[in-house]
Design an enzyme around this catalytic site. Structure first.
Site, short mmCIF file in Angstrom:
data_model
loop_
_atom_site.label_atom_id
_atom_site.label_comp_id
_atom_site.label_asym_id
_atom_site.label_seq_id
_atom_site.Cartn_x
_atom_site.Cartn_y
_atom_site.Cartn_z
N CYS A 139 10.30 18.22 -1.77
CA CYS A 139 11.45 17.32 -1.93
C CYS A 139 12.17 17.67 -3.23
CB CYS A 139 10.98 15.86 -1.98
SG CYS A 139 12.32 14.70 -2.32
N CYS B 291 8.28 8.41 -4.60
CA CYS B 291 6.97 9.03 -4.41
C CYS B 291 6.37 9.42 -5.76
CB CYS B 291 7.09 10.29 -3.55
SG CYS B 291 7.65 10.00 -1.87
N CYS C 285 15.44 11.91 2.77
CA CYS C 285 14.22 11.32 2.22
C CYS C 285 13.09 11.61 3.20
CB CYS C 285 14.37 9.81 2.01
SG CYS C 285 12.86 9.03 1.40
N TYR D 31 -2.27 -17.36 4.25
CA TYR D 31 -1.16 -16.48 3.85
C TYR D 31 -0.71 -15.67 5.07
CZ TYR D 31 -3.74 -17.52 -0.44
OH TYR D 31 -4.43 -18.16 -1.43
N ASP E 72 -4.81 -12.57 3.58
CA ASP E 72 -3.96 -11.44 3.21
C ASP E 72 -3.01 -11.92 2.12
OD1 ASP E 72 -2.50 -9.13 3.03
OD2 ASP E 72 -1.58 -9.27 5.01
N CYS F 78 -3.56 -5.44 -1.03
CA CYS F 78 -2.73 -4.32 -1.47
C CYS F 78 -2.93 -4.02 -2.95
CB CYS F 78 -1.25 -4.61 -1.19
SG CYS F 78 -0.63 -6.07 -2.05
#
Length: 459
Positions: A73, A82, A159, A315, A384, A411
């Protein structure tokens, strides 16, 4: 002692959470050097020094890692999208796994239970939503991605992680913005016309939504905006929705709740597994549909759900996890504090003919305590939470409920580790930990953990 502005040679000994190489000086100072890999020897210019660490900018790689690759890229060195294009995809998975292990170890979490990291066979063009800022820079309207840690725009013609059609449509909408002499937003004084171009696309349905974020309510009635909608919808038959979002606030938040649909429906649809979901301009939907299916299947398999048991989902958002698992249990109680998300969850259950989910709107702890008072019992609990993880009330709630199994989707490995330590110090053991690479070429990874009540027999 390192001096700012000078160039030094370093041996890279580790890689950090954001894929930055880590070196250490003779006196023990940690030096972070982005775009470097373990075992490389580099020359780096010091751009920041404080008591606890220094930050360097690589100038020369004297000894290169066999895992280094040339980025495919041209925007990688500028764009903040990224962080890991200087190495192989397999190595990014190894680094993510090791970073999670290191984070869990800090809280004495049992890492022997870590099973797999699920990568993508083709880790490109996976994002089903693009949000490009449109700005007025030195008298010129530009669109692109923000440079990392700045609000400087990097204009891009392609992208590699964005769905090709969403990017193509976004670029065409921007061309039409210029043709109609609309101005980009000026963050310094709040002037201008167009703040953002957002495009969403159903991975399985191929339905497309365009959202144009404008800077005033008057623009929602501007004929130039309608001209853009008319032209783009004629050019792309898959566009099923064109929405104007009015955001006249001095804020970095992209969308408000002021949505005006000027073409088609207020939503598009897509599938996760066999289940169909409505996606509005501002609704949450996993940006990597294929990996969301992997994540949900991993959770389903690890929980080993039974049809005669009851689940509580906290959640729950727009209900995607609960709906995906609904055929595996008797009943699901799904609790979500955002009212619009709860209503979306009800609608998603309706269109999928799922009748064993009871959606509850309100605070997770308060509403669950009400359910307990009503005599409800839960064999499984799925959580979550947002990046901040569970608060102490949430931990106390789980320990009070004592479900036989807990499925924890996270996450953020740091807050996950903190919460797992508290749960395992009391009533639970970790059965399995799996990782799902939802965002290839970035530093992010999803964790799926299943915990079992210590005193529980198999259910």
């Amino acid at each position: 002692m390192l001096e700012k502005g000078k160039i030094y040679e370093f041996k890279i000994i580790d890689v950090g959470m954001n894929f930055e190489g880590i070196a250490k000086t003779d006196d023990g100072l940690i030096v972070f050097i982005p775009n470097t890999l373990i075992d490389e020897v580099v020359k780096a210019k010091i751009i920041k020094v404080n008591k606890s660490y220094a930050l360097g900018e690589v100038k020369e790689i004297a000894i290169s890692s066999i895992k280094r690759k040339t980025s495919n890229c041209e925007y990688y060195s500028m764009c903040g999208g990224c962080m890991a294009r200087h190495t192989t995809y397999d190595n990014t998975l190894d680094i993510k796994k090791q970073n999670v292990i290191n984070t869990l170890k800090k809280q004495d979490v049992d890492i022997t239970k870590l099973q797999n990291i699920y990568g993508m066979g083709n880790p490109y063009y996976y994002r089903n939503k693009v949000q490009y800022p449109v700005r007025q820079i030195n008298g010129k309207t530009v669109m692109g991605m923000f440079e990392m840690s700045t609000h400087k725009i990097v204009e891009n013609n392609y992208c590699l992680i964005q769905d090709k059609i969403t990017h193509e449509v976004a670029r065409r909408v921007f061309d039409l913005v210029l043709e109609n002499k609309l101005l980009g937003y000026d963050e310094s004084n709040g002037t201008g016309d167009i703040r953002n171009v957002m495009v969403r696309r159903g991975t399985h349905t191929e339905e497309v939504m365009v959202v144009l974020v404008v800077n005033s309510n008057a623009l929602s009635k501007d004929q130039r905006i309608q001209n853009i909608a008319n032209k783009i919808t004629k050019q792309y038959a898959d566009i099923k929705s064109f929405v104007i979002n009015v955001n006249d606030r001095m804020t970095n938040v992209i969308l408000t709740d002021n949505n005006i649909c000027i073409y088609g429906n207020e939503y598009i649809t897509d599938y996760i597994g066999d289940y169909k979901f409505k996606i509005t301009a501002d609704s949450f939907f996993q940006v990597n549909t294929l990996q969301a299916e992997v994540l949900y299947n991993v959770l389903k398999e690890r929980l080993d759900l039974k049809r005669d048991k009851t689940m509580l989902e906290l959640y729950s958002g727009v209900g995607s996890i609960g709906i995906f698992l609904s055929s595996c249990v008797k009943d699901i109680y799904s609790v979500e504090i955002v009212e619009s998300a709860t209503e979306a969850a009800k609608e998603n259950a309706r269109i999928n003919n799922v009748k064993n989910i009871i959606n509850v709107n309100g605070d997770a702890t308060k509403e669950t305590l009400k359910l307990i008072k009503e005599g409800k019992f839960f064999d499984y609990v799925v959580v979550d939470p947002p990046r901040k993880g569970l608060d102490l009330k949430g931990i106390e709630l789980l320990l009070k409920l004592k479900p036989k199994k807990i499925g924890y989707v996270s996450c953020n490995a740091a807050t996950l580790a903190r919460d797992l330590k508290l749960l395992c110090a009391n009533d639970y053991n970790i059965e399995t930990i799996d990782l799902v690479d939802m965002f290839p070429w970035t530093s992010h990874v999803e964790c799926v953990v299943v915990l079992k009540l210590k005193e529980s027999t198999e259910i």
